[in-house]
Design a protein around this motif. Structure first.
Motif, PDB file in Angstrom:
ATOM      1  N   ILE A  61       0.851  -1.195   0.000  1.00 57.67           N
ATOM      2  CA  ILE A  61       0.000   0.000   0.000  1.00 57.67           C
ATOM      3  C   ILE A  61       0.888   1.247   0.000  1.00 57.67           C
ATOM      4  O   ILE A  61       1.681   1.451   0.921  1.00 57.67           O
ATOM      5  N   LEU A 102      -6.303   4.736   6.619  1.00 56.93           N
ATOM      6  CA  LEU A 102      -6.113   3.279   6.559  1.00 56.93           C
ATOM      7  C   LEU A 102      -6.320   2.697   7.951  1.00 56.93           C
ATOM      8  O   LEU A 102      -5.770   3.214   8.934  1.00 56.93           O
ATOM      9  N   SER A 115      -5.410  -1.185  -3.145  1.00 61.86           N
ATOM     10  CA  SER A 115      -5.535   0.194  -2.646  1.00 61.86           C
ATOM     11  C   SER A 115      -6.069   1.094  -3.750  1.00 61.86           C
ATOM     12  O   SER A 115      -6.005   0.762  -4.936  1.00 61.86           O
TER      13      SER A 115
END
Ligand code: GLV
Ligand code: MN
Ligand code: MN
Ligand code: MN
Length: 389
Positions: A122, A134, A309
């Protein structure tokens, strides 16, 4: 001799000449130590937040102006992507100091963790966690290529992964400016050493798992195979065919069992897609995934797709961008590369400065920026910081 020269040997692969600077590795520890020493030499107060972002404060309190970038790299990355923004920020602080500037608000130099997402998948991991974009539980469970989790990698470097998550320092920041090497030839074409960022294209990463059946390369007739490599190849061709003005890239692939004389049992590949609008990203990903599934059906290969992502389209703060363009008399340009500035722009006024890269090459050992242009970047950044503080 510039500050960037200090880092020339850190995490460098002597065979490729590129850098492998991934979070929570020995190279990363060396870079963190270097940053801490440079902060100390300038009398800046160093804080490492719970996500591994390093922040060197000049002054304290609310309303701070944040400036910096990242020190990590892609596998075999270049010398400038990331570090130029960090060293330029420190050099801009030096210039302000020697010009006798007394800031009327705090200034923070930042080194963001795992911007490239090269170890745990990510991108902008440190800034996503710090802004709450996140979930810490998801981050802790991320695995690297060897199956090591982020949590274990942090523990191995003496950090506590239970503390990952949103940081209150974000609330003390009033603006963020990130300087970055340009990752294209727009400034070279415009004959300008420095540019101001306007926007970042939306983008995302997807993982495709293609599972077939391992078998003997010599004894298995072509029509009897369930070969995931065929499906992978057809997916790559679809990406190339369908992209049009957008971008679609398969840059990473794992093949199991990876033997010359065995039909693979599984191919896992990572797709990176970017386009001018979110809708175009979605349409392109759908076209590539449909092509992968059609091939899977024809070949007897299972195709599973996982979204790793996403980054929304970014438009940088207009008043701040206009102020920068006025201060540094530079052209304004959009980019299709991701940055921590893109993540932070959802939370505070954010702007970017780009430094000319004559070749336009990036994410490669061939990435280049001339020293005079890097100096122009520091000069522009110092002017901006003087104005903002
Ligand atoms: C980061 O540099 C990215 O655009 O992938
Ligand atoms: Mn990069
Ligand atoms: Mn970068
Ligand atoms: Mn001032």
């Amino acid at each position: 001799m510039t500050l960037l020269d200090d880092l020339d040997d850190v995490g460098r692969d002597p065979r490729s000449g590129g850098y492998r600077r991934h979070v929570w590795t020995d190279a990363d520890a060396e870079l963190r130590m270097w940053f801490a020493q440079e902060a100390a030499r300038r009398g800046l107060d160093l804080v490492e937040d719970a996500n591994g972002n390093q922040l060197a404060w000049w002054g304290s309190g609310p309303g701070a102006v944040l400036v910096g970038s990242h020190l990590d790299s892609v596998p075999d990355g270049g010398r400038f992507d990331g570090p130029l923004g960090v060293t330029s920020a420190l050099e801009a602080v030096d210039r302000l100091r020697s010009a006798g500037h007394v800031p009327d608000r705090p200034l923070i130099v930042a080194n963001f963790a795992e911007e490239e997402g090269s170890r745990f998948g990510i991108a902008c991991l440190g800034s996503r966690l710090a802004t709450g974009a996140l979930e810490p539980d998801r981050a802790r469970a991320l695995l690297d290529r060897d199956g090591t989790s982020l949590a274990d990698a942090m523990r191995a470097h003496g950090r506590d992964p239970r503390l990952l998550g949103r940081q209150s320092w974000i609330d003390d920041v009033s603006a963020f400016v990130e300087l970055h090497v340009e990752q294209g030839r727009a400034l070279a074409d415009l004959d300008a050493p420095v540019g101001v960022g306007s926007a970042i294209w939306p983008h995302g990463r997807w993982q495709l798992d293609m599972t077939g059946c391992a078998d003997h390369a010599g004894t298995t007739r072509m029509e009897d195979r369930r070969d995931p490599m065929i499906t992978f190849a057809e997916s790559v061709l679809a990406a190339h065919r369908e992209a049009g003005p957008s971008r679609a890239t398969f840059g990473r692939v794992d093949v199991a069992p990876n033997g010359t004389n065995a039909i693979p049992s599984r191919v896992r590949a990572w797709l990176d897609v970017r386009a001018e609008t979110q809708e175009e990203v979605d349409v392109l990903v759908r076209a590539i995934v449909d092509a992968a599934r059609r091939s899977g059906t024809a070949q007897g290969v299972d195709v599973a797709v996982d979204e790793e992502s996403r980054s929304d389209a970014v438009v940088f703060d207009l008043p701040l961008r206009e102020r920068l363009a006025e201060l540094v008399h530079a052209p304004v340009l959009a980019t299709a590369a991701g940055h921590d500035a893109g993540i932070l722009s959802a939370h505070l006024p954010t702007a970017m400065l780009f430094v000319r890269n004559e070749t336009g090459v990036s994410h490669s050992p061939d990435e280049h920026a001339d020293t005079v242009d890097c100096e122009a970047g520091v000069e522009a950044l110092a002017r901006v910081l003087q104005d903002l503080t």
